[in-house]
Design a protein around this motif. Structure first.
Motif, PDB file in Angstrom:
ATOM      1  N   LYS A   6       0.841  -1.199   0.000  1.00 18.45           N
ATOM      2  CA  LYS A   6       0.000   0.000   0.000  1.00 18.45           C
ATOM      3  C   LYS A   6       0.878   1.251   0.000  1.00 18.45           C
ATOM      4  CE  LYS A   6      -3.365   2.424   2.846  1.00 18.45           C
ATOM      5  NZ  LYS A   6      -4.065   2.419   4.133  1.00 18.45           N
ATOM      6  N   PHE A   7       1.912   1.263   0.830  1.00 15.53           N
ATOM      7  CA  PHE A   7       2.819   2.408   0.861  1.00 15.53           C
ATOM      8  C   PHE A   7       3.599   2.523  -0.436  1.00 15.53           C
ATOM      9  CE2 PHE A   7       2.665   2.466   5.663  1.00 15.53           C
ATOM     10  CZ  PHE A   7       2.138   3.737   5.746  1.00 15.53           C
ATOM     11  N   MET A   8       3.999   1.390  -1.004  1.00 11.22           N
ATOM     12  CA  MET A   8       4.769   1.439  -2.245  1.00 11.22           C
ATOM     13  C   MET A   8       3.959   2.113  -3.353  1.00 11.22           C
ATOM     14  SD  MET A   8       6.769  -2.229  -2.172  1.00 11.22           S
ATOM     15  CE  MET A   8       7.819  -1.966  -3.599  1.00 11.22           C
ATOM     16  N   SER A  31      14.365  -0.221  -8.337  1.00  7.77           N
ATOM     17  CA  SER A  31      13.945  -0.310  -6.929  1.00  7.77           C
ATOM     18  C   SER A  31      12.807   0.642  -6.587  1.00  7.77           C
ATOM     19  CB  SER A  31      15.132  -0.004  -6.020  1.00  7.77           C
ATOM     20  OG  SER A  31      15.457   1.377  -6.101  1.00  7.77           O
ATOM     21  N   GLY A  32      12.543   1.625  -7.461  1.00  5.48           N
ATOM     22  CA  GLY A  32      11.513   2.623  -7.171  1.00  5.48           C
ATOM     23  C   GLY A  32      12.074   3.971  -6.756  1.00  5.48           C
ATOM     24  N   TRP A  83      19.942   6.310  -0.139  1.00  7.03           N
ATOM     25  CA  TRP A  83      21.209   7.028  -0.301  1.00  7.03           C
ATOM     26  C   TRP A  83      22.265   6.116  -0.909  1.00  7.03           C
ATOM     27  CZ3 TRP A  83      23.580  11.064   3.400  1.00  7.03           C
ATOM     28  CH2 TRP A  83      22.752  12.192   3.468  1.00  7.03           C
ATOM     29  N   LYS A  84      22.351   4.878  -0.421  1.00  4.26           N
ATOM     30  CA  LYS A  84      23.351   3.936  -0.951  1.00  4.26           C
ATOM     31  C   LYS A  84      23.202   3.815  -2.459  1.00  4.26           C
ATOM     32  CE  LYS A  84      23.682   1.170   3.178  1.00  4.26           C
ATOM     33  NZ  LYS A  84      23.223  -0.025   3.845  1.00  4.26           N
ATOM     34  N   GLU A  85      21.979   3.611  -2.905  1.00  2.00           N
ATOM     35  CA  GLU A  85      21.739   3.477  -4.337  1.00  2.00           C
ATOM     36  C   GLU A  85      21.857   4.816  -5.053  1.00  2.00           C
ATOM     37  OE1 GLU A  85      18.278   2.299  -7.545  1.00  2.00           O
ATOM     38  OE2 GLU A  85      17.884   1.938  -5.421  1.00  2.00           O
ATOM     39  N   GLY A  86      21.198   5.825  -4.532  1.00  2.90           N
ATOM     40  CA  GLY A  86      21.104   7.118  -5.205  1.00  2.90           C
ATOM     41  C   GLY A  86      22.428   7.824  -5.404  1.00  2.90           C
ATOM     42  N   GLY A  96      22.237  17.027  -7.075  1.00  4.30           N
ATOM     43  CA  GLY A  96      20.936  16.665  -7.613  1.00  4.30           C
ATOM     44  C   GLY A  96      19.932  16.407  -6.517  1.00  4.30           C
ATOM     45  N   ILE A  97      18.918  15.643  -6.876  1.00  5.90           N
ATOM     46  CA  ILE A  97      17.800  15.370  -5.975  1.00  5.90           C
ATOM     47  C   ILE A  97      17.558  13.872  -5.945  1.00  5.90           C
ATOM     48  CG2 ILE A  97      15.344  15.805  -5.534  1.00  5.90           C
ATOM     49  CD1 ILE A  97      15.658  18.329  -7.369  1.00  5.90           C
ATOM     50  N   LEU A  98      17.352  13.342  -4.751  1.00  4.47           N
ATOM     51  CA  LEU A  98      16.919  11.957  -4.581  1.00  4.47           C
ATOM     52  C   LEU A  98      15.493  11.977  -4.047  1.00  4.47           C
ATOM     53  CD1 LEU A  98      20.034  10.342  -2.835  1.00  4.47           C
ATOM     54  CD2 LEU A  98      19.458  10.340  -5.267  1.00  4.47           C
ATOM     55  N   LEU A  99      14.607  11.211  -4.669  1.00  6.14           N
ATOM     56  CA  LEU A  99      13.229  11.059  -4.211  1.00  6.14           C
ATOM     57  C   LEU A  99      13.088   9.609  -3.767  1.00  6.14           C
ATOM     58  CD1 LEU A  99      13.056  12.909  -7.167  1.00  6.14           C
ATOM     59  CD2 LEU A  99      11.038  13.532  -5.868  1.00  6.14           C
ATOM     60  N   VAL A 100      13.042   9.420  -2.456  1.00  9.63           N
ATOM     61  CA  VAL A 100      13.188   8.098  -1.863  1.00  9.63           C
ATOM     62  C   VAL A 100      11.860   7.586  -1.302  1.00  9.63           C
ATOM     63  CG1 VAL A 100      14.471   6.755  -0.144  1.00  9.63           C
ATOM     64  CG2 VAL A 100      15.557   8.755  -1.219  1.00  9.63           C
ATOM     65  N   PRO A 101      11.326   6.501  -1.872  1.00 12.86           N
ATOM     66  CA  PRO A 101      10.117   5.917  -1.312  1.00 12.86           C
ATOM     67  C   PRO A 101      10.407   5.297   0.051  1.00 12.86           C
ATOM     68  CG  PRO A 101      10.947   4.539  -3.093  1.00 12.86           C
ATOM     69  CD  PRO A 101      11.821   5.766  -3.040  1.00 12.86           C
TER      70      PRO A 101
END
Length: 130
Positions: A6-8, A31-32, A83-86, A96-101
């Motif tokens: 639901k959150f995803m 990963s989203g 953060w690890k991925e981004g 830049g910008i990271l938008l993290v679910p």
């Protein structure tokens, strides 16, 4: 598991709406995670267990700032998965910008002033990888 899904879905819709509203040219990873490269940088690329020096502002999609630092030195092994991925999409000097679910951040649990299930946005400047 149903709550996580639901959150995803909710996070995906929230991120897409934020990107559209702010006219961002964002890329989505498998990963989203979404990221926007303002400046790619020219130095080293961080790996999941390296140390970095970074300036950032962390906020929610409603603009509420929950954290910021002008110069944080940290090992990426102890940060959220987003953060690890981004950060791997940037080189030293990149910004830049990271938008993290939430599933790549703190999940469905509240974390300090961050409500559970929240999308986290980070304006970042990767100063140094060491």
């Amino acid at each position: 598991m149903k709550k996580k899904n639901k959150f995803m879905q909710k996070n995906e819709e929230e991120i897409k709406e934020y990107i559209h509203k702010n006219k961002l040219n964002a890329c989505r990873t498998q990963s989203g995670l979404y990221y926007v490269i303002v400046q790619k940088g020219v130095g080293k690329i961080p790996t999941p267990n390296c140390n970095v020096s970074i300036a950032y502002i962390g906020y929610l999609t409603n603009g509420h700032i929950f954290d910021k630092s002008e110069s944080l030195e940290i090992n990426l092994s102890v940060v959220i998965d987003g953060w690890k991925e981004g950060l791997s999409y940037f080189k030293e000097g990149g910004e830049g910008i990271l938008l993290v679910p939430s599933h790549l951040a703190y999940g469905s649990a509240d974390y300090g002033s961050i409500p559970g299930g929240s999308v986290l946005i980070f304006d970042i400047l990767l100063s140094r990888v060491f």
